[in-house]
Design a protein around this motif. Sequence first.
Motif, PDB file in Angstrom:
ATOM      1  N   MET A 145       0.819  -1.212   0.000  1.00 40.25           N
ATOM      2  CA  MET A 145       0.000   0.000   0.000  1.00 40.25           C
ATOM      3  C   MET A 145       0.851   1.259   0.000  1.00 40.25           C
ATOM      4  O   MET A 145       0.483   2.271  -0.585  1.00 40.25           O
ATOM      5  CB  MET A 145      -0.933   0.008   1.206  1.00 40.25           C
ATOM      6  CG  MET A 145      -1.700   1.302   1.398  1.00 40.25           C
ATOM      7  SD  MET A 145      -2.959   1.208   2.650  1.00 40.25           S
ATOM      8  CE  MET A 145      -4.225   0.292   1.807  1.00 40.25           C
ATOM      9  N   TYR A 146       1.975   1.203   0.660  1.00 37.99           N
ATOM     10  CA  TYR A 146       2.845   2.371   0.770  1.00 37.99           C
ATOM     11  C   TYR A 146       4.102   2.138  -0.064  1.00 37.99           C
ATOM     12  O   TYR A 146       4.680   1.050  -0.032  1.00 37.99           O
ATOM     13  CB  TYR A 146       3.211   2.622   2.232  1.00 37.99           C
ATOM     14  CG  TYR A 146       2.009   2.693   3.134  1.00 37.99           C
ATOM     15  CD1 TYR A 146       1.703   1.637   3.981  1.00 37.99           C
ATOM     16  CD2 TYR A 146       1.178   3.803   3.142  1.00 37.99           C
ATOM     17  CE1 TYR A 146       0.592   1.676   4.802  1.00 37.99           C
ATOM     18  CE2 TYR A 146       0.063   3.854   3.964  1.00 37.99           C
ATOM     19  CZ  TYR A 146      -0.225   2.786   4.790  1.00 37.99           C
ATOM     20  OH  TYR A 146      -1.320   2.843   5.591  1.00 37.99           O
ATOM     21  N   TRP A 147       4.514   3.197  -0.777  1.00 41.12           N
ATOM     22  CA  TRP A 147       5.638   3.064  -1.701  1.00 41.12           C
ATOM     23  C   TRP A 147       6.665   4.161  -1.467  1.00 41.12           C
ATOM     24  O   TRP A 147       6.319   5.291  -1.121  1.00 41.12           O
ATOM     25  CB  TRP A 147       5.138   3.171  -3.139  1.00 41.12           C
ATOM     26  CG  TRP A 147       4.220   2.067  -3.534  1.00 41.12           C
ATOM     27  CD1 TRP A 147       2.871   2.024  -3.356  1.00 41.12           C
ATOM     28  CD2 TRP A 147       4.575   0.838  -4.161  1.00 41.12           C
ATOM     29  NE1 TRP A 147       2.369   0.826  -3.841  1.00 41.12           N
ATOM     30  CE2 TRP A 147       3.396   0.083  -4.339  1.00 41.12           C
ATOM     31  CE3 TRP A 147       5.784   0.278  -4.584  1.00 41.12           C
ATOM     32  CZ2 TRP A 147       3.390  -1.191  -4.935  1.00 41.12           C
ATOM     33  CZ3 TRP A 147       5.776  -0.977  -5.185  1.00 41.12           C
ATOM     34  CH2 TRP A 147       4.590  -1.700  -5.348  1.00 41.12           C
ATOM     35  N   GLY A 148       7.910   3.800  -1.691  1.00 39.26           N
ATOM     36  CA  GLY A 148       8.957   4.800  -1.716  1.00 39.26           C
ATOM     37  C   GLY A 148       8.999   5.477  -3.072  1.00 39.26           C
ATOM     38  O   GLY A 148       8.231   5.144  -3.986  1.00 39.26           O
ATOM     39  N   GLN A 149       9.929   6.416  -3.200  1.00 42.53           N
ATOM     40  CA  GLN A 149      10.015   7.198  -4.432  1.00 42.53           C
ATOM     41  C   GLN A 149      10.788   6.482  -5.525  1.00 42.53           C
ATOM     42  O   GLN A 149      10.734   6.883  -6.692  1.00 42.53           O
ATOM     43  CB  GLN A 149      10.665   8.557  -4.140  1.00 42.53           C
ATOM     44  CG  GLN A 149      12.191   8.548  -4.069  1.00 42.53           C
ATOM     45  CD  GLN A 149      12.753   7.907  -2.808  1.00 42.53           C
ATOM     46  OE1 GLN A 149      12.000   7.553  -1.887  1.00 42.53           O
ATOM     47  NE2 GLN A 149      14.070   7.748  -2.742  1.00 42.53           N
ATOM     48  N   GLY A 150      11.494   5.422  -5.156  1.00 46.74           N
ATOM     49  CA  GLY A 150      12.259   4.651  -6.121  1.00 46.74           C
ATOM     50  C   GLY A 150      13.708   5.082  -6.193  1.00 46.74           C
ATOM     51  O   GLY A 150      14.039   6.248  -5.948  1.00 46.74           O
ATOM     52  N   THR A 151      14.560   4.129  -6.525  1.00 49.53           N
ATOM     53  CA  THR A 151      15.975   4.419  -6.724  1.00 49.53           C
ATOM     54  C   THR A 151      16.431   3.692  -7.994  1.00 49.53           C
ATOM     55  O   THR A 151      16.098   2.524  -8.204  1.00 49.53           O
ATOM     56  CB  THR A 151      16.811   4.002  -5.495  1.00 49.53           C
ATOM     57  OG1 THR A 151      18.165   4.415  -5.667  1.00 49.53           O
ATOM     58  CG2 THR A 151      16.778   2.506  -5.240  1.00 49.53           C
ATOM     59  N   GLN A 152      17.170   4.400  -8.829  1.00 49.72           N
ATOM     60  CA  GLN A 152      17.573   3.861 -10.122  1.00 49.72           C
ATOM     61  C   GLN A 152      18.774   2.936  -9.967  1.00 49.72           C
ATOM     62  O   GLN A 152      19.775   3.300  -9.333  1.00 49.72           O
ATOM     63  CB  GLN A 152      17.931   4.995 -11.080  1.00 49.72           C
ATOM     64  CG  GLN A 152      18.447   4.536 -12.442  1.00 49.72           C
ATOM     65  CD  GLN A 152      17.366   3.905 -13.297  1.00 49.72           C
ATOM     66  OE1 GLN A 152      16.265   4.441 -13.414  1.00 49.72           O
ATOM     67  NE2 GLN A 152      17.667   2.757 -13.897  1.00 49.72           N
ATOM     68  N   VAL A 153      18.670   1.764 -10.558  1.00 49.02           N
ATOM     69  CA  VAL A 153      19.794   0.835 -10.657  1.00 49.02           C
ATOM     70  C   VAL A 153      20.069   0.624 -12.142  1.00 49.02           C
ATOM     71  O   VAL A 153      19.183   0.219 -12.888  1.00 49.02           O
ATOM     72  CB  VAL A 153      19.478  -0.504  -9.976  1.00 49.02           C
ATOM     73  CG1 VAL A 153      20.559  -1.530 -10.273  1.00 49.02           C
ATOM     74  CG2 VAL A 153      19.317  -0.307  -8.469  1.00 49.02           C
ATOM     75  N   THR A 154      21.293   0.912 -12.547  1.00 55.39           N
ATOM     76  CA  THR A 154      21.690   0.742 -13.943  1.00 55.39           C
ATOM     77  C   THR A 154      22.894  -0.184 -13.990  1.00 55.39           C
ATOM     78  O   THR A 154      23.911   0.083 -13.342  1.00 55.39           O
ATOM     79  CB  THR A 154      22.032   2.083 -14.594  1.00 55.39           C
ATOM     80  OG1 THR A 154      20.906   2.962 -14.490  1.00 55.39           O
ATOM     81  CG2 THR A 154      22.394   1.887 -16.060  1.00 55.39           C
ATOM     82  N   VAL A 155      22.753  -1.273 -14.738  1.00 51.43           N
ATOM     83  CA  VAL A 155      23.830  -2.245 -14.871  1.00 51.43           C
ATOM     84  C   VAL A 155      24.348  -2.184 -16.302  1.00 51.43           C
ATOM     85  O   VAL A 155      23.593  -2.425 -17.250  1.00 51.43           O
ATOM     86  CB  VAL A 155      23.347  -3.665 -14.537  1.00 51.43           C
ATOM     87  CG1 VAL A 155      24.516  -4.641 -14.585  1.00 51.43           C
ATOM     88  CG2 VAL A 155      22.683  -3.690 -13.165  1.00 51.43           C
ATOM     89  N   SER A 156      25.611  -1.856 -16.442  1.00 52.74           N
ATOM     90  CA  SER A 156      26.211  -1.722 -17.771  1.00 52.74           C
ATOM     91  C   SER A 156      26.955  -3.001 -18.154  1.00 52.74           C
ATOM     92  O   SER A 156      27.439  -3.730 -17.295  1.00 52.74           O
ATOM     93  CB  SER A 156      27.163  -0.538 -17.800  1.00 52.74           C
ATOM     94  OG  SER A 156      28.236  -0.759 -16.908  1.00 52.74           O
ATOM     95  N   SER A 157      27.043  -3.236 -19.446  1.00 53.49           N
ATOM     96  CA  SER A 157      27.712  -4.450 -19.928  1.00 53.49           C
ATOM     97  C   SER A 157      29.211  -4.227 -20.101  1.00 53.49           C
ATOM     98  O   SER A 157      29.711  -3.122 -20.010  1.00 53.49           O
ATOM     99  CB  SER A 157      27.108  -4.874 -21.264  1.00 53.49           C
ATOM    100  OG  SER A 157      27.217  -3.831 -22.207  1.00 53.49           O
TER     101      SER A 157
END
Length: 118
Positions: free
Chosen positions: A106-118
């Motif tokens: 029901m409750y959510w955070g704002q999100g955090t970006q995870v980027t995985v490069s090759s």
Amino acid sequence: VQLVESGGGLVQAGGSLKLSCAASGYIFSSKQMGWHRQAPGKDRELVSKIKSDGSTTYADSVKGRFTISRDNIKNTLYLQMNSLKTEDTAVYYCAASSSTLYYIPMYWGQGTQVTVSS
């Protein structure tokens, strides 16, 4: 209720990151918590969840690589991500359940970006 994620970033494939989610205004210790992710153009998906007793569930795509944990004293949820793959690239969201017995985010955070490069 406030959920604040941290720990995202850019990492090379095979690397590791640890996400944190600090909860406030919420009876953290008795509720189920989870991590979800949303990649561009895709639906948000459940990555992992953890009950108040510490029992865990993982999506097949992350089993053996990710570990969810919680610190009920610090009111903090964690996601240790190892052996990261490019397909793990997404915005990761922390979620808190409205129920003790069932996982109903029901409750959510704002999100955090995870980027995985090759």
